[in-house]
Design an enzyme around this catalytic site. Structure first.
Site, PDB file in Angstrom:
ATOM      1  N   ASP A   9       0.861  -1.176   0.000  1.00  0.00           N
ATOM      2  CA  ASP A   9       0.000   0.000   0.000  1.00  0.00           C
ATOM      3  C   ASP A   9       0.902   1.232   0.000  1.00  0.00           C
ATOM      4  OD1 ASP A   9      -1.770   2.027   0.476  1.00  0.00           O
ATOM      5  OD2 ASP A   9      -2.423   1.283   2.432  1.00  0.00           O
ATOM      6  N   ILE A  10       0.832   2.002  -1.056  1.00  0.00           N
ATOM      7  CA  ILE A  10       1.742   3.148  -1.209  1.00  0.00           C
ATOM      8  C   ILE A  10       1.568   4.178  -0.089  1.00  0.00           C
ATOM      9  CG2 ILE A  10       0.304   4.596  -2.712  1.00  0.00           C
ATOM     10  CD1 ILE A  10       2.871   5.051  -4.412  1.00  0.00           C
ATOM     11  N   ASN A  23      -6.817  12.588 -11.054  1.00  0.00           N
ATOM     12  CA  ASN A  23      -7.494  13.013 -12.288  1.00  0.00           C
ATOM     13  C   ASN A  23      -7.384  14.531 -12.340  1.00  0.00           C
ATOM     14  OD1 ASN A  23      -9.830  14.255 -10.902  1.00  0.00           O
ATOM     15  ND2 ASN A  23     -10.239  12.141 -10.310  1.00  0.00           N
ATOM     16  N   GLY A  31      -9.587   4.164  -6.602  1.00  0.00           N
ATOM     17  CA  GLY A  31      -8.242   3.590  -6.730  1.00  0.00           C
ATOM     18  C   GLY A  31      -7.245   4.145  -5.733  1.00  0.00           C
ATOM     19  N   VAL A  32      -6.020   4.337  -6.195  1.00  0.00           N
ATOM     20  CA  VAL A  32      -4.950   4.791  -5.312  1.00  0.00           C
ATOM     21  C   VAL A  32      -5.222   6.227  -4.832  1.00  0.00           C
ATOM     22  CG1 VAL A  32      -3.374   5.598  -7.139  1.00  0.00           C
ATOM     23  CG2 VAL A  32      -2.450   4.738  -5.010  1.00  0.00           C
ATOM     24  N   ASP A  33      -5.883   7.012  -5.656  1.00  0.00           N
ATOM     25  CA  ASP A  33      -6.251   8.391  -5.303  1.00  0.00           C
ATOM     26  C   ASP A  33      -7.130   8.389  -4.050  1.00  0.00           C
ATOM     27  OD1 ASP A  33      -6.596  11.114  -5.516  1.00  0.00           O
ATOM     28  OD2 ASP A  33      -7.825  11.065  -7.326  1.00  0.00           O
ATOM     29  N   THR A 125      -2.852   2.419 -14.978  1.00  0.00           N
ATOM     30  CA  THR A 125      -3.122   1.001 -15.285  1.00  0.00           C
ATOM     31  C   THR A 125      -4.373   0.454 -14.597  1.00  0.00           C
ATOM     32  OG1 THR A 125      -1.765   0.154 -13.479  1.00  0.00           O
ATOM     33  CG2 THR A 125      -0.666   0.520 -15.599  1.00  0.00           C
ATOM     34  N   TYR A 128      -7.977   3.966 -15.558  1.00  0.00           N
ATOM     35  CA  TYR A 128      -7.664   4.595 -16.847  1.00  0.00           C
ATOM     36  C   TYR A 128      -7.285   3.606 -17.955  1.00  0.00           C
ATOM     37  CZ  TYR A 128      -8.107   9.445 -15.208  1.00  0.00           C
ATOM     38  OH  TYR A 128      -8.586  10.651 -14.754  1.00  0.00           O
TER      39      TYR A 128
HETATM   40  N1  AR6 Z   1      -1.160   1.439  -3.259  1.00  0.00           N
HETATM   41  C1  AR6 Z   1      -0.528   1.168  -4.430  1.00  0.00           C
HETATM   42  N2  AR6 Z   1      -1.194   0.957  -5.582  1.00  0.00           N
HETATM   43  C2  AR6 Z   1      -2.542   1.021  -5.552  1.00  0.00           C
HETATM   44  C3  AR6 Z   1      -3.276   1.312  -4.369  1.00  0.00           C
HETATM   45  C4  AR6 Z   1      -2.519   1.519  -3.187  1.00  0.00           C
HETATM   46  N3  AR6 Z   1      -3.114   1.792  -2.034  1.00  0.00           N
HETATM   47  N4  AR6 Z   1      -4.602   1.289  -4.681  1.00  0.00           N
HETATM   48  C5  AR6 Z   1      -4.700   1.006  -5.989  1.00  0.00           C
HETATM   49  N5  AR6 Z   1      -3.465   0.836  -6.524  1.00  0.00           N
HETATM   50  P1  AR6 Z   1      -5.905   3.660 -10.364  1.00  0.00           P
HETATM   51  P2  AR6 Z   1      -5.475   5.253 -12.811  1.00  0.00           P
HETATM   52  C6  AR6 Z   1      -3.071   0.516  -7.916  1.00  0.00           C
HETATM   53  O1  AR6 Z   1      -7.216   3.214 -10.884  1.00  0.00           O
HETATM   54  O2  AR6 Z   1      -5.611   4.044 -13.654  1.00  0.00           O
HETATM   55  C7  AR6 Z   1      -9.002   7.463  -9.728  1.00  0.00           C
HETATM   56  O3  AR6 Z   1     -10.384   7.493  -9.545  1.00  0.00           O
HETATM   57  C8  AR6 Z   1      -4.110  -0.096  -8.805  1.00  0.00           C
HETATM   58  O4  AR6 Z   1      -4.214  -1.484  -8.540  1.00  0.00           O
HETATM   59  O5  AR6 Z   1      -5.820   4.099  -8.954  1.00  0.00           O
HETATM   60  O6  AR6 Z   1      -4.331   6.200 -13.102  1.00  0.00           O
HETATM   61  C9  AR6 Z   1      -8.439   8.840 -10.021  1.00  0.00           C
HETATM   62  O7  AR6 Z   1      -9.143   9.846  -9.318  1.00  0.00           O
HETATM   63  C10 AR6 Z   1      -3.516   0.177 -10.188  1.00  0.00           C
HETATM   64  O8  AR6 Z   1      -2.538  -0.802 -10.524  1.00  0.00           O
HETATM   65  O9  AR6 Z   1      -5.328   4.921 -11.246  1.00  0.00           O
HETATM   66  C11 AR6 Z   1      -8.632   8.953 -11.494  1.00  0.00           C
HETATM   67  O10 AR6 Z   1      -9.946   9.356 -11.808  1.00  0.00           O
HETATM   68  C12 AR6 Z   1      -2.788   1.503  -9.996  1.00  0.00           C
HETATM   69  O11 AR6 Z   1      -2.739   1.717  -8.581  1.00  0.00           O
HETATM   70  C13 AR6 Z   1      -8.401   7.560 -11.990  1.00  0.00           C
HETATM   71  O12 AR6 Z   1      -8.708   6.709 -10.894  1.00  0.00           O
HETATM   72  C14 AR6 Z   1      -3.460   2.683 -10.657  1.00  0.00           C
HETATM   73  O13 AR6 Z   1      -4.868   2.503 -10.650  1.00  0.00           O
HETATM   74  C15 AR6 Z   1      -6.965   7.317 -12.356  1.00  0.00           C
HETATM   75  O14 AR6 Z   1      -6.821   6.035 -12.901  1.00  0.00           O
END
Ligand code: AR6
Length: 175
Positions: A9-10, A23, A31-33, A125, A128
């Protein structure tokens, strides 16, 4: 070269800055956001609001990066960047270039902040939809080029699942 690859978990990383796959609204999301805003607390949203007011009233453009406090997380800063949405860049090559920009500008922002360590998630990944194998190559090459010029920086890649970590490692093998 100081590049480390982890699963976890980052939000729990003890580094100077963690990068958020945000975004363009910069106001949080899934997601991570979502995880970063939850773990860091409301200070992050407050700082994002100020950035929108003062620097980016129209939203943060794809590929750019801005920093805020990390609030209650162990890191000092969150660097918010916006990755490309796969299929919405005009061409696949343009999506690659925008992903390069997201990594490069985040690294540049870390330097500007005086950081010597930064952790990245796999930008674009998740929601998006950027193909993870392709994103891995772009991310790895961009970070490797940067580290040649700035060997003092430590970069950590944090994958959320063993599966995504495996895909990354397999995709960069021999790169
Ligand atoms: N720690 C590390 N990696 C993570 C965590 C975490 N806690 N949680 C998820 N991931 P995403 P995007 C991974 O969807 O594709 C949001 O709604 C996840 O498994 O978070 O750039 C934003 O507000 C994946 O491999 O980001 C934007 O609207 C990676 O992080 C949109 O999503 C990125 O997935 C951005 O989409």
């Amino acid at each position: 070269m100081a590049m480390d690859i982890k699963t976890g978990d980052i939000t729990q990383e003890h580094v100077c800055a963690i990068v958020n796959a945000a975004n363009s609204s910069c106001m949080g999301g899934g997601g991570v956001d979502g995880a970063i805003h939850r773990a860091g607390g409301p200070e992050i949203l407050e700082a994002c609001r100020e950035i929108r007011r003062s620097l980016y009233p129209e939203g943060l453009p794809t590929g750019r990066a801005v920093a805020t406090t990390a609030g209650k997380m162990p890191a000092k800063y969150v660097i918010h960047t916006v990755g490309p949405i796969w299929g919405r860049c005009g061409s696949e090559e343009r999506c690659d270039r925008l992903l390069v920009d997201a990594y490069r500008n985040s690294l540049q922002e870390a330097l500007r902040l005086g950081c010597d360590s930064v952790a990245f998630p796999a930008i674009s990944t998740g929601i998006y939809g950027f193909p993870p194998e392709r994103a891995a190559k772009v991310a790895y090459q961009t970070i490797r080029d940067f580290l040649k010029r700035h060997p003092e920086m430590e970069v950590v890649f944090v994958f959320h699942t063993e599966e995504s970590r495996r895909i990354f490692e397999e995709s960069i093998a021999g790169a």
